[in-house]
Design an enzyme around this catalytic site. Structure first.
Site, PDB file in Angstrom:
ATOM      1  CG  ASP A   1      37.622  36.799  38.132  1.00 48.56           C
ATOM      2  OD1 ASP A   1      37.984  35.857  37.402  1.00 48.56           O
ATOM      3  OD2 ASP A   1      36.898  36.644  39.138  1.00 48.56           O
TER       4      ASP A   1
HETATM    5  C1  LIG Z   1      31.486  34.293  35.898  1.00 50.70           C
HETATM    6  S1  LIG Z   1      32.604  34.028  37.176  1.00 50.70           S
HETATM    7  C2  LIG Z   1      34.047  34.834  36.676  1.00 50.70           C
HETATM    8  C3  LIG Z   1      35.305  34.215  37.255  1.00 50.70           C
HETATM    9  O1  LIG Z   1      35.291  34.070  38.709  1.00 50.70           O
HETATM   10  C4  LIG Z   1      36.028  32.879  39.048  1.00 50.70           C
HETATM   11  O2  LIG Z   1      36.983  33.114  40.055  1.00 50.70           O
HETATM   12  P1  LIG Z   1      36.672  32.644  41.590  1.00 50.70           P
HETATM   13  O3  LIG Z   1      36.113  31.253  41.515  1.00 50.70           O
HETATM   14  O4  LIG Z   1      38.026  32.722  42.279  1.00 50.70           O
HETATM   15  O5  LIG Z   1      35.688  33.667  42.115  1.00 50.70           O
HETATM   16  C5  LIG Z   1      36.729  32.488  37.770  1.00 50.70           C
HETATM   17  O6  LIG Z   1      37.887  33.266  37.548  1.00 50.70           O
HETATM   18  C6  LIG Z   1      35.635  32.830  36.773  1.00 50.70           C
HETATM   19  O7  LIG Z   1      36.064  32.771  35.469  1.00 50.70           O
END
Ligand SMILES: CSC[C@H]1O[C@H](OP(=O)(O)O)[C@H](O)[C@@H]1O
Length: 367
Positions: free
Chosen positions: A251
């Site tokens: 992220d």
């Molecule tokens: C390519 S997505 C990157 C990242 O986003 C996800 O978090 P969330 O589902 O809370 O938006 C997850 O940390 C992924 O690795």
């Protein structure tokens, strides 16, 4: 191995933006219409759409759609500048940890001013701005392809004598987190396409269950060999099974390579280190934040307790239970073997230098 068209988290054409409501997956496939920045803010904040790259593309295109439908109300370039800047800065507040929306907002705002000097006709200015914002879609598709290829090659290099590899991933980093094939899951898809994938393990990823609800949905859809595990099984898996790599998304990656990713990533990195398994982070450069020196500077989003104590509205914990629900954790750079980007695979310690050098050589605002 052939892979059909990936699932689409986002469907866009000028004037229309639809997102797949991921809160309803895997039971229902429902697309919701996003017509304004406010619609996008709500969808991002409630995680109807999630995944750092998908969040940014959804946010940018929501402003494009709103601008397109309200274009007749703008009578000056400055009013357009103000509107777009305000909407983008508002969208950044929807979720604090991923940097991609912030990066997208900066890229567009930096583009707005020079465009203002070039184009004084309001209608033409809006059209040129829409053209620019729509490029974010294709850029993510291209990034996913490059990350997949670089990542698959890096992992094959690491295990020279093996044709068929077994890997582990966490959370969802596929077509439901991006516009295309995905980041970490894009690397896994590339290994499958190259006939180098024996099996991918993936965690269910409590509490939001991105793994069991989303990654399972993608791997079943693509008929990629897989096995789902509970987060708590990762240690026994690494102790008793042969794993050639762990590949996760990101992220926000800071200048020293520390990485914010879904809660549970840090403990996988510790386990991988202990079991001498290469640990890769796959992320586009839009997830790298050189303004932050280390992971200590990253804000970790805290999510509602109901996301831990209920599943689809059904209580799974005692009423009134106290919980702690951080949505992300930080993996220190020394636990990371390589950071897979669309420009290549970098060691954490070389990341900043490589990225600055790329920024100097690639003169595109959409690096
Ligand atoms: C390519 S997505 C990157 C990242 O986003 C996800 O978090 P969330 O589902 O809370 O938006 C997850 O940390 C992924 O690795």
């Amino acid at each position: 191995m052939e892979i059909d068209q990936p699932l689409k988290a986002i469907q866009y054409q000028r004037g229309s933006l639809l997102i797949l409501d991921q809160l309803k997956l895997p039971d229902e496939t429902v697309y919701i219409s996003i017509n304004t920045g406010a619609d996008a803010w709500k969808a991002i904040h409630t995680m109807s759409i999630r995944g750092a790259p998908a969040i940014a593309v959804c946010g940018v295109l929501s402003v494009a759609v709103e601008l397109y439908h309200s274009r007749s109300k703008f009578d000056s370039i400055s009013s357009i500048l103000q509107f777009v800047t305000d909407q983008l800065n508002y969208l950044i507040t929807a979720r604090p940890t991923a940097v991609n929306m912030t990066d997208a907002a900066k890229t567009i705002i930096d583009y707005l001013i020079p465009l203002n000097n070039k184009q004084q006709n309001v209608t033409l200015y809006i059209n040129e701005l829409l053209d620019f914002m729509e490029q974010f879609l294709q850029r993510d598709l291209d990034n996913n392809q490059s990350i997949g290829k670089y990542g698959a090659e890096a992992i094959r290099q690491n295990v020279k004598d093996k044709k068929k590899l077994t890997v582990l991933t966490h959370c969802n980093t596929g077509s439901l987190a991006t516009v295309g094939f995905g980041t970490a899951l894009g690397v896994i898809r590339q290994l499958a396409v190259d006939n180098n994938l024996q099996l991918t393990y993936f965690t269910e990823t409590r509490p939001y269950n991105q793994g069991s609800r989303l990654t399972a949905y993608e791997l079943v859809h693509d008929r990629i060999p897989h096995t789902m595990i509970c987060d708590s099984m990762a240690g026994l898996l690494m102790r008793t099974q042969t794993l050639h790599a762990v590949i996760v998304g990101a992220d926000r990656v800071t200048a020293n390579g520390d990485t914010a990713n879904k809660i549970g990533t840090y403990q996988l990195a510790i386990l991988a280190k202990y079991h001498e398994i290469p640990f890769y982070v796959a992320a586009p450069t839009t997830s790298i934040d050189l303004t932050k020196r280390t992971g200590n500077e990253i804000i970790i989003e805290q999510r509602p307790s109901s996301e831990m104590t209920t599943i689809k509205g059904i209580n799974i914990a005692a009423e009134g239970v106290q919980v702690w629900n951080p949505a992300f954790d930080i993996t220190p750079n020394q636990l990371i073997t390589g950071i897979i980007t669309e420009h290549g695979v970098f060691k954490p310690e070389e990341l900043e230098e490589k990225l600055i050098s790329l920024q100097r050589t690639i003169k595109s605002p959409l690096l």
